[in-house]
Design an enzyme around this catalytic site. Sequence first.
Site, short mmCIF file in Angstrom:
data_model
loop_
_atom_site.label_atom_id
_atom_site.label_comp_id
_atom_site.label_asym_id
_atom_site.label_seq_id
_atom_site.Cartn_x
_atom_site.Cartn_y
_atom_site.Cartn_z
N THR A 43 0.83 -1.19 0.00
CA THR A 43 0.00 0.00 0.00
C THR A 43 0.87 1.25 0.00
O THR A 43 2.10 1.16 -0.07
CB THR A 43 -1.05 -0.06 1.14
OG1 THR A 43 -1.99 1.00 0.91
CG2 THR A 43 -0.42 0.08 2.50
N LYS A 47 3.34 1.54 -3.47
CA LYS A 47 2.79 1.13 -4.77
C LYS A 47 3.57 1.69 -5.95
O LYS A 47 3.69 1.03 -6.98
CB LYS A 47 1.33 1.59 -4.89
CG LYS A 47 0.39 0.88 -3.94
CD LYS A 47 -1.04 1.37 -4.18
CE LYS A 47 -1.97 0.88 -3.10
NZ LYS A 47 -3.36 1.20 -3.40
N ASP A 103 -6.08 -2.51 -8.22
CA ASP A 103 -6.88 -1.38 -7.71
C ASP A 103 -7.79 -0.78 -8.78
O ASP A 103 -8.94 -0.45 -8.52
CB ASP A 103 -5.96 -0.25 -7.23
CG ASP A 103 -5.28 -0.56 -5.91
OD1 ASP A 103 -5.89 -1.29 -5.10
OD2 ASP A 103 -4.16 -0.08 -5.70
N GLY A 128 -11.07 15.17 -6.48
CA GLY A 128 -9.79 14.69 -5.96
C GLY A 128 -8.85 14.29 -7.08
O GLY A 128 -9.26 13.64 -8.05
N GLY A 130 -5.39 13.26 -6.18
CA GLY A 130 -4.20 12.67 -5.56
C GLY A 130 -3.96 11.31 -6.21
O GLY A 130 -4.36 11.09 -7.36
N ALA A 132 -5.25 8.29 -5.52
CA ALA A 132 -6.50 7.55 -5.77
C ALA A 132 -7.29 8.23 -6.90
O ALA A 132 -7.84 7.56 -7.77
CB ALA A 132 -7.34 7.49 -4.50
N ARG A 153 -8.66 20.68 -5.06
CA ARG A 153 -8.20 21.90 -4.38
C ARG A 153 -7.02 22.51 -5.12
O ARG A 153 -6.99 23.70 -5.41
CB ARG A 153 -7.81 21.55 -2.93
CG ARG A 153 -7.17 22.69 -2.17
CD ARG A 153 -6.83 22.29 -0.76
NE ARG A 153 -5.90 21.16 -0.70
CZ ARG A 153 -5.45 20.61 0.41
NH1 ARG A 153 -5.87 21.05 1.59
NH2 ARG A 153 -4.61 19.62 0.39
N TYR A 220 -14.29 4.19 3.08
CA TYR A 220 -15.20 3.17 3.63
C TYR A 220 -15.30 3.24 5.14
O TYR A 220 -16.14 2.58 5.74
CB TYR A 220 -14.79 1.76 3.18
CG TYR A 220 -13.37 1.38 3.54
CD1 TYR A 220 -12.34 1.58 2.63
CD2 TYR A 220 -13.06 0.84 4.78
CE1 TYR A 220 -11.04 1.26 2.94
CE2 TYR A 220 -11.75 0.51 5.10
CZ TYR A 220 -10.75 0.72 4.19
OH TYR A 220 -9.46 0.39 4.50
N GLY A 241 -16.65 3.01 -0.22
CA GLY A 241 -15.49 2.37 -0.85
C GLY A 241 -15.20 0.95 -0.43
O GLY A 241 -14.17 0.39 -0.84
#
Length: 277
Positions: A43, A47, A103, A128, A130, A132, A153, A220, A241
């Site tokens: 993770t 990754k 993923d 978002g 980033g 993910a 942002r 999640y 999620g």
Amino acid sequence: MHNPALETLGLDWRYLAFDVHPEQLAAALKGAQAMKFIGLNLTVPHKLLAVELVDELDDSARMWGAVNTVLFEGRTAQGEWKPLRDCGPDEIAELRSRGFNTDADAITRAIEEDLRLSLRGAKVLLLGAGGAGRTAALKLASAGVGELWLVNRTLSKAEEIAAEIGRRWSNLRVRTGYPPEKIDLAINATSLGLRAGDPLPFDPAKFALNRAGAAYDMIYRPAETEFLRAAASAGCRVANGLGMLLYQGAKALEIWTGAAAPVELMRTALREHIYGA
Ligand code: ATR
């Protein structure tokens, strides 16, 4: 989710968590390989680092530029490479690692199954940009969404992703900013909602959730973020999620075992472990 699944598959294997410093990742991968681990998951932040460290990259890892699943393989005296699960203890002449990404497929599977929605041709707002958010945006593009709006942002990160999609999927209409019309799906891929009291991941002066048919939150835990609560009250179909976590794990298990994953059993195990119910 993995240990109950392994038991059901009749495998005397264990899934364990190890805390590895990024500077030790290469040593940890070599160590796991030397100890003939069947495979492992990685993770954040490993990754991206693992892309450079594994011996072979599956197409999935090459496509999404990240490795979350590793399979160890052995070369037999005949020169054939196969997963360690299929190698006898005395027939391995050499070992190597192969990196996969499970993923990205999990994102679209979770959205389509949990929200009963077809992504092909859909109008989607993604919040978002980033790690993910980037994978989600690229995967949505490859799934053939009709129109994609990116909001973040830090605008430059959304613009970089839009430019990458423009290069790789030139037919897709991708823009930064909020959609002026009704959309099929709004997705939260920011970390806003993880902590109690976080603001909404979008600007309510510029977008209202009653313009979206469905809402997906990659978070999640908590099970219902402010984003999902607001979306449900606005009449959207909603999902959190957990499905993404489940489906990336189910696919990884299939890579390691070569068997179909007992998905519903894994879902129940995840729910019990995370929500206690
Ligand atoms: P992940 O790997 O979970 O995607 P990340 O790469 O750190 O984690 O991305 C976090 C995302 O949440 C980013 O889109 C981030 O926005 P920036 O790119 O502008 O940093 C977003 N995010 C985090 N905190 C935020 C906040 N307080 N307000 C708005 N967006 C925020």
